[in-house]
Design an enzyme around this catalytic site. Structure first.
Site, PDB file in Angstrom:
ATOM      1  N   HIS A   1      -9.627   1.187  -0.949  1.00  8.37           N
ATOM      2  CA  HIS A   1      -9.537   1.858   0.347  1.00  8.37           C
ATOM      3  C   HIS A   1     -10.934   1.821   0.969  1.00  8.37           C
ATOM      4  CE1 HIS A   1      -5.767   3.312  -1.184  1.00  8.37           C
ATOM      5  NE2 HIS A   1      -5.550   4.128  -0.172  1.00  8.37           N
TER       6      HIS A   1
ATOM      7  N   ASP B   1       1.799   4.032   2.785  1.00  6.06           N
ATOM      8  CA  ASP B   1       0.765   4.872   2.179  1.00  6.06           C
ATOM      9  C   ASP B   1       1.377   5.996   1.339  1.00  6.06           C
ATOM     10  OD1 ASP B   1      -1.861   5.449   1.597  1.00  6.06           O
ATOM     11  OD2 ASP B   1      -2.392   6.238   3.567  1.00  6.06           O
ATOM     12  N   ASP B   2       1.766   7.091   1.979  1.00  6.11           N
ATOM     13  CA  ASP B   2       2.345   8.250   1.287  1.00  6.11           C
ATOM     14  C   ASP B   2       3.557   8.721   2.096  1.00  6.11           C
ATOM     15  OD1 ASP B   2       0.079   8.841  -0.773  1.00  6.11           O
ATOM     16  OD2 ASP B   2      -0.956   8.607   1.148  1.00  6.11           O
TER      17      ASP B   2
ATOM     18  N   HIS C   1       1.283   4.782  -2.500  1.00  4.24           N
ATOM     19  CA  HIS C   1       0.882   5.590  -3.671  1.00  4.24           C
ATOM     20  C   HIS C   1       2.164   6.215  -4.193  1.00  4.24           C
ATOM     21  CE1 HIS C   1      -3.433   5.451  -2.476  1.00  4.24           C
ATOM     22  NE2 HIS C   1      -2.888   5.280  -1.284  1.00  4.24           N
TER      23      HIS C   1
ATOM     24  N   HIS D   1       0.865  -1.187   0.000  1.00  3.45           N
ATOM     25  CA  HIS D   1       0.000   0.000   0.000  1.00  3.45           C
ATOM     26  C   HIS D   1       0.895   1.228   0.000  1.00  3.45           C
ATOM     27  CE1 HIS D   1      -3.757   2.097   1.952  1.00  3.45           C
ATOM     28  NE2 HIS D   1      -3.079   2.934   1.180  1.00  3.45           N
TER      29      HIS D   1
ATOM     30  N   GLU E   1     -11.006   3.685   6.263  1.00  2.58           N
ATOM     31  CA  GLU E   1      -9.954   4.600   6.743  1.00  2.58           C
ATOM     32  C   GLU E   1     -10.669   5.716   7.513  1.00  2.58           C
ATOM     33  OE1 GLU E   1      -7.897   6.666   3.598  1.00  2.58           O
ATOM     34  OE2 GLU E   1      -6.241   7.304   4.898  1.00  2.58           O
TER      35      GLU E   1
END
Ligand code: ADE
Ligand code: ZN
Length: 334
Positions: free
Chosen positions: A197, A278-279, A19, A17, A200
């Site tokens: 997703h 994630d980011d 991005h 996961h 969340e």
């Protein structure tokens, strides 16, 4: 470094996961802005970092979409992806499944070919030179409508040999998974894997829709499943993977403090959770940083760390033979 942090470094790991646009570090953002003559509302790296103060998912997304405006050429996408893969190498991430947001680029007039070739050339180089395997997952932006997602799936058809699956991301609240049933059905018919997703910020009902309407292979995040014991039972019984992102949860105010992170509880319930970033450029931690934060705040033990890493391999879409070889390596450390 503590023994447990050494163990984290030593273990081969996955990332399921991430991005790729969320791995755009402030320094690269400024360099690309200069290279491409794009103006940004930041004077320097400190100004970028100071702006990364989020109260919710949407606060972050507003800056994330602005940040990606510096990505224009094939070389930009290559450089972005290569920088992430070098981090993987440093942290012993041996397999990654990377999300990308085509609509974040096509909406700005960038061709599919530009980002596909840029990302794929970096993935190919990493396989050859770093021994890192990878898959690509194309996400649909859920703040746009399903028609736009279907047009994106059609535009991706020349590149399907490089795309393992589809996902659903962006603003969750008010954009439930069931709105994307048709595009996910079409993706399934094309033989693509499906993830979304859910849970969340959105309620447990969104997780049910991801399972029942989108027929997903994995849930991204899934934190709010814990509010619904029946849903937890179902996720445990099916061993549905949850790609959990601790540092993201902290920075997007899904939790108030890392000591409240539910990942240990998830494992205790028998949920199939794994750790992801994630980011990472926006939230300040790649994979190792996420494990370190959990070790520091939750006093995670060796068995739990191994379980999280094993879950990552088990939940991945990697070829069975490589998956088994890595699992054997990890089991030898048990
Ligand atoms: N796009 C990038 N990061 C995301 C996240 N954490 N949730 C939803 N969409 C995203
Ligand atoms: Zn995400």
């Amino acid at each position: 470094m503590s023994d447990l942090k050494q163990l984290v470094q030593q273990l081969p790991k996955t990332e399921l996961h991430i991005h790729i646009e969320g791995s755009l570090e402030p320094s690269m953002m400024l360099d690309l802005a200069a290279r491409n003559n794009v103006s940004l509302p930041y004077a320097d790296i400190d100004a970028v970092s100071n702006a990364y103060n989020f109260n919710c998912l949407q606060d972050f997304l507003d800056l994330y979409y602005k940040g990606m405006s510096v990505l224009l050429t094939q070389q930009d996408f290559h450089d972005l992806t290569w920088a992430y893969l070098l981090r993987c190498k440093q942290q012993n991430v041996v397999h990654c499944e990377i999300f990308f947001d085509p609509q974040g680029h096509t909406e700005r007039g960038i061709d599919f070919a530009t980002f596909m070739h840029g990302i794929c050339s970096a993935l190919d180089k990493a396989r050859a030179e770093l021994g890192i395997s990878s898959k690509l997952i194309m996400c649909f932006l859920r703040h746009l409508d399903e028609e736009n997602a279907i047009a994106t799936l059609n535009a991706a058809k020349p590149y399907l040999d490089r795309i393992e699956g589809v996902g659903l991301d962006s603003s969750e609240l008010g954009h439930p998974p069931a709105l994307f049933g048709e595009v996910f059905r079409q993706a399934a018919k094309l033989g693509l894997k499906r993830v979304a997703h859910a849970g969340e910020e959105g309620p447990p009902g969104y997780i049910y829709e991801a399972l029942d309407v989108l027929e997903v292979d994995r849930i991204d995040h899934g934190n709010r499943a814990l509010e619904d014991p029946e849903l937890v039972k179902r996720l445990v019984a099916t061993q549905m993977p949850l790609t959990v992102c601790p540092q993201s949860n902290l920075r997007l105010a899904v939790i108030d403090d890392m000591s409240e992170h539910p990942i240990r509880k998830m494992l205790a319930l028998g949920l199939n959770a794994c750790v992801n970033s994630d980011d990472p450029a926006y939230f300040g931690a790649y994979i190792s940083g996420n494990f370190h934060a959990l070790i520091d705040a939750l006093d995670l033990n060796r068995k739990e760390i191994l379980q999280l890493v094993i879950n990552g391999f088990e939940s991945s879409f990697m070829e069975e033979s490589s998956k088994n070889a890595y699992l054997e390596q990890i089991n030898a450390l048990h």
